[in-house]
Design an enzyme around this catalytic site. Structure first.
Site, PDB file in Angstrom:
ATOM      1  N   GLU A 140     -40.154  11.464  49.982  1.00 14.13           N
ATOM      2  CA  GLU A 140     -41.086  11.385  50.850  1.00 14.13           C
ATOM      3  C   GLU A 140     -42.462  10.911  50.256  1.00 14.13           C
ATOM      4  OE1 GLU A 140     -40.600  15.043  53.370  1.00 14.13           O
ATOM      5  OE2 GLU A 140     -42.579  15.446  52.582  1.00 14.13           O
ATOM      6  N   GLU A 192     -42.175   7.242  50.349  1.00 15.80           N
ATOM      7  CA  GLU A 192     -42.569   6.778  51.842  1.00 15.80           C
ATOM      8  C   GLU A 192     -43.758   6.905  52.218  1.00 15.80           C
ATOM      9  OE1 GLU A 192     -40.145   9.089  54.317  1.00 15.80           O
ATOM     10  OE2 GLU A 192     -40.562   7.699  56.215  1.00 15.80           O
ATOM     11  N   CYS A 225     -39.375  18.649  56.067  1.00 20.79           N
ATOM     12  CA  CYS A 225     -38.707  19.568  55.270  1.00 20.79           C
ATOM     13  C   CYS A 225     -38.239  20.757  56.210  1.00 20.79           C
ATOM     14  CB  CYS A 225     -39.338  20.226  54.417  1.00 20.79           C
ATOM     15  SG  CYS A 225     -40.013  19.330  53.239  1.00 20.79           S
ATOM     16  N   SER A 271     -41.692  11.752  58.388  1.00 25.39           N
ATOM     17  CA  SER A 271     -40.968  11.144  57.283  1.00 25.39           C
ATOM     18  C   SER A 271     -39.531  11.302  57.630  1.00 25.39           C
ATOM     19  CB  SER A 271     -41.242  11.807  56.177  1.00 25.39           C
ATOM     20  OG  SER A 271     -40.075  11.539  54.933  1.00 25.39           O
ATOM     21  N   LYS A 278     -32.134  26.694  59.395  1.00 26.16           N
ATOM     22  CA  LYS A 278     -31.169  26.164  58.527  1.00 26.16           C
ATOM     23  C   LYS A 278     -29.736  26.184  58.618  1.00 26.16           C
ATOM     24  CE  LYS A 278     -34.244  24.469  55.215  1.00 26.16           C
ATOM     25  NZ  LYS A 278     -34.483  23.177  55.270  1.00 26.16           N
ATOM     26  N   GLU A 322     -29.536  23.423  61.102  1.00 29.10           N
ATOM     27  CA  GLU A 322     -29.438  22.182  60.513  1.00 29.10           C
ATOM     28  C   GLU A 322     -28.037  21.779  59.965  1.00 29.10           C
ATOM     29  OE1 GLU A 322     -31.947  21.804  56.783  1.00 29.10           O
ATOM     30  OE2 GLU A 322     -32.895  20.134  57.655  1.00 29.10           O
ATOM     31  N   GLU A 343     -24.969  14.678  62.270  1.00 31.15           N
ATOM     32  CA  GLU A 343     -25.436  13.599  61.259  1.00 31.15           C
ATOM     33  C   GLU A 343     -25.196  14.177  59.911  1.00 31.15           C
ATOM     34  OE1 GLU A 343     -27.432  15.062  63.613  1.00 31.15           O
ATOM     35  OE2 GLU A 343     -29.491  15.252  62.943  1.00 31.15           O
ATOM     36  N   CYS A 403     -42.286  29.262  54.513  1.00 32.90           N
ATOM     37  CA  CYS A 403     -40.878  29.765  54.237  1.00 32.90           C
ATOM     38  C   CYS A 403     -40.897  31.060  53.781  1.00 32.90           C
ATOM     39  CB  CYS A 403     -39.931  28.831  53.146  1.00 32.90           C
ATOM     40  SG  CYS A 403     -40.351  27.108  53.712  1.00 32.90           S
TER      41      CYS A 403
END
Lengths: 601, 159
Positions: free
Chosen positions: A295, A298, A321, A341, A380, A383, A388, A525
């Site tokens: 990141e 980037e 994230c 990102s 999560k 996710e 993908e 978090c």
């Protein structure tokens, strides 16, 4: 007229009240509930919720548990919304009040399942605790019970039979997160909190941030429990089970074992995971360091192109994230999905590296490896189930369990957590830096990125790695960091409602930031939907945040690019950040999940 | 991506209704009232558009629609039948009249017949207690309706 000074020195108007025979003076506009608290008097509440440090308050005055007697008034008054008036005489615990509260509670319980023994919230339920404290032994009201279908999504279960209509979830979903999925629907006995048209959560725009679960006082909203799948994997001798644990978990897990909020249990956590039988005990922090490499590179790449006059380069860059945040912009701002990102979250980077680089290293086939993540988060769970993030149907991360689920698993396994000797994580995917651990709090990801990006960009060594200007609990923060003469403007938002404000600014062309960090949950978090329940005490979040920075300060290496195992990973496997291999394994793309109103002729 | 279907013409009319209330979220109930006037009912698509125009969540709009019994998400029939259940009509046997409509039309209260011709609803006092029990078909009022008169009323509209 009475005046007292507040802490800014300004005088404010006050009123004098008598509460339980105690005469006190409070600021005008203070509710009876707050005045009682100031006087050291506890009034029980159920629907009321106040996260003081985050300025989040829910007071629909719906449950009527907090009623008190105000002399001269015919009816009892709900303390959470009734303001103190000069001369008011209040009784908070006389027999009339106590009887009313108990009656109200019994009425609530008369429409509540009594399967407490097998409820996911058993032992951690505010309604259950209240029934115990009130000494309810019999429910004197028998009648019809409202029933509704159960709704299971990839991350959250709605069992609204257990809902007491406190509306906390609705407040979190609408006012704090501005996701707007949950609303009270229907009327009277039939009313429930549900998504539009009573569709299931997985058809709605739910981000699975889990903040509704974090504030639900009962078992109406809970996480989808994956602990049994984890136990099954651990019991299967043909599987190599690898575990990763997120930074925020070590700052909160101790609470489940009676420790003070803010106790760091990193060493005990590693030890407990080893006792549970995981073959390799690794750390998501390693992947957080890896995230910074990708990141941060980037960010610098986009910045350099921008400074060289490339007008098409999307700036500011947004962190990616947080899976709740990713779900949010895919639903609500899909036209801006080229701005975040492309770096995957640490959880997914870990999974991708574990099932390629590490699996090859130890000679285990992908299908024989199970990757489990311990997360403070419910999004999560969703996710890791995204298509993908799988190869031929085999997911990079097989199961994601929350901090709470891990605590249950440890208790079930008869491990005396408090007496465990500290142990270290395994290598190579268990080594991490201070930059990685601060991923667990709002402001941490961007601070970690700055530590690395500064050194890479300027070629100079950073003298001071602590960026106090990026820390704190303010919902939207901004700071300018001097990159050797180049001012880098940074924005930070936590809570999706605040993220929306920054996104709208970008959309309107009013944003001048180069980089923005966003975390869906208030506090980041540490306040995730999978963490031990705070039951409305926001000082717990602050204690966790302090613990995270303490862990960082105690680390010998505090910059991601100095992690020796990260350097080794690039040398042996990835090449360099944003290489072709990195792109394939560590980056992703986003989808348009918005609803479109189609016009038919 | 879920797609919503609405004709361009109707969509414009709906947006005009929202605009006539300055797209003010405080006017949600008034907007819904007008929109139901336009469509006859409030399908999900209509609620989605209103939510977008008034900048409120669809869940909130649905919350309001599902709270008030006046709002309906089911299309009304070509001839909406409403039976008064006010005190006077009720004591003079309105319930038996409802049962007869239910039997003949083979639908329940709140439903629409499969051919789209009739829908059945109950309402409270239409202010014609002297004519109890009262039945409305569209705007037309029928007074002193007895169960055995129901088939004649239905027949008027099935010619």
């Amino acid at each position: 007229m009475l005046f007292i000074s507040n802490n800014t020195g300004a005088k404010m108007e006050t009123v004098k009240i008598t509460i339980d025979n105690k005469v006190i003076e409070v600021a005008k506009g203070t509710t009876i509930l707050k005045a009682a608290k100031e006087a050291g008097i506890h009034i029980p509440t159920l629907c009321y919720l106040h996260l003081h440090d985050l300025n989040i308050e829910n007071k629909p005055a719906g449950c009527r548990i907090c009623v008190v007697e105000v002399e001269g008034r015919r009816n009892l008054a709900p303390a959470c919304v009734t303001e103190c008036l000069d001369g008011m005489v209040i009784n908070t615990h006389n027999i009339r009040v106590l009887n009313s509260r108990k009656t109200v509670l019994e009425l609530i319980l008369s429409d509540h399942p009594t399967d407490c023994l097998i409820c996911a919230k058993n032992g951690d339920c505010e309604l259950q605790t209240m029934a115990q404290e009130f000494g309810v032994r019999k429910i004197h009201y028998e009648g019809e019970q409202s029933t509704y279908r159960e709704d299971t999504s990839p991350a959250i279960i709605r069992d609204v039979d257990k809902c007491i209509m406190c509306r906390r979830c609705e407040m979190m979903c609408n006012e704090v997160q501005t996701v707007g999925v949950l609303s009270a629907v229907n009327r009277g006995f039939m009313s429930v909190v549900a998504p539009a048209f009573e569709m299931n959560l997985d058809h709605s725009e739910c981000t699975y941030c889990g903040q509704c679960v974090a504030v639900c006082p009962t078992g109406a909203l809970t996480e989808v429990d994956h602990t049994n799948q984890v136990i099954r994997a651990l019991a299967d001798p043909t599987k190599t089970v690898v575990v990763q644990t997120a930074p925020a978990v070590r700052a909160a897990l101790g609470e489940e074992f009676g420790m003070e909020p803010g106790t760091l249990v990193t060493g005990k956590l590693a030890a407990a995971l080893r006792r549970l039988g995981f073959n390799y005990v690794f750390d998501t922090d390693f992947a957080a360091d890896l995230t910074i490499m990708e990141e941060g590179t980037e960010l610098l790449d986009r910045l350099t192109r921008h400074l060289n006059g490339d007008k098409d380069v999307p700036l500011p860059i947004l962190t990616s994230c947080c899976p709740g945040w990713v779900n949010f912009f895919e639903h609500q701002f899909p036209d801006m999905r080229d701005i975040p990102s492309t770096a995957r979250s640490p959880q997914q980077m870990f999974g991708a590296i574990a099932k390629t680089y590490f699996a090859e290293k130890i000679g285990v086939k992908r299908d024989d490896m199970v990757v489990v993540s311990i997360m403070p988060c419910l999004a999560k769970k969703y996710e890791c189930q995204r298509e993908e993030f799988a190869t031929d149907g085999n997911p990079d991360v097989d199961f994601s369990i929350s901090t709470r689920e891990l605590a249950h698993l440890i208790k079930q396994s008869n491990i005396n957590f408090n007496d465990l000797e500290d142990e270290d994580f395994d290598n190579p995917l268990g080594e991490s830096t201070g930059a990685a651990v601060i991923f667990g709090t709002t402001g941490g990801v961007i601070e970690a990125a700055v530590r690395t990006a500064y050194e890479v960009h300027t070629g100079k060594k950073l003298e001071k790695v602590d960026f106090e200007e990026l820390r704190g609990m303010d919902f939207i923060r901004e700071a300018t960091i001097d990159f050797n003469g180049l001012p880098i403007r940074i924005g930070i938002a936590h809570g999706l409602g605040n993220a929306r404000k920054l996104l709208q600014d970008i959309k309107d062309g009013k944003s001048s930031f180069h980089a923005i960090e966003i975390m869906a949950c208030p506090g980041g978090c540490i306040g995730g939907g999978g963490q031990p329940l705070h039951h409305g005490d926001s000082s717990i979040l602050k204690a966790r945040q302090k613990a995270i920075y303490r862990e960082d300060a105690g680390k010998t290496i505090r910059k991601s690019h100095e992690n020796p195992y990260i350097i080794q990973l690039y040398e042996e496997f990835l090449g360099k950040p944003m290489s072709e291999k990195s792109h394939h394994l560590l980056h992703t793309h986003y989808f348009d999940k918005s609803k479109e109103i189609k016009v038919v002729e | 991506m879920a797609n919503i279907k609405l004709s361009a013409e109707k969509l414009d009319e709906l947006k005009a209704i929202c605009k006539s209330f300055k797209n003010d979220k405080g006017e949600l109930i008034n907007v819904l009232h007008k929109a139901q006037g336009l469509f006859g009912y409030l399908p999900a698509e209509v609620q989605e558009v209103i939510a977008k125009e008034l900048s409120v969540s669809v869940a909130h709009v649905y919350g309001v629609v599902s709270f008030y019994s006046f709002f309906t998400m089911l299309p009304k029939g070509e001839y909406p039948v409403s039976i008064c259940l006010g005190t006077a009509c009720y004591v003079r046997g309105a319930e038996k009249v409802i049962d007869e409509f239910k039997r003949i039309l083979n639908i329940n209260v709140g439903e629409t017949s499969p051919d789209g011709k009739f829908s059945l609803a109950c309402l409270r006092c239409v202010g014609a207690c002297g004519l109890a029990p009262v039945v409305l078909v569209g705007e037309k009022v029928y007074g002193r309706v007895a169960p055995d008169g129901v088939k004649d009323i239905v027949a008027e509209y099935t010619k």
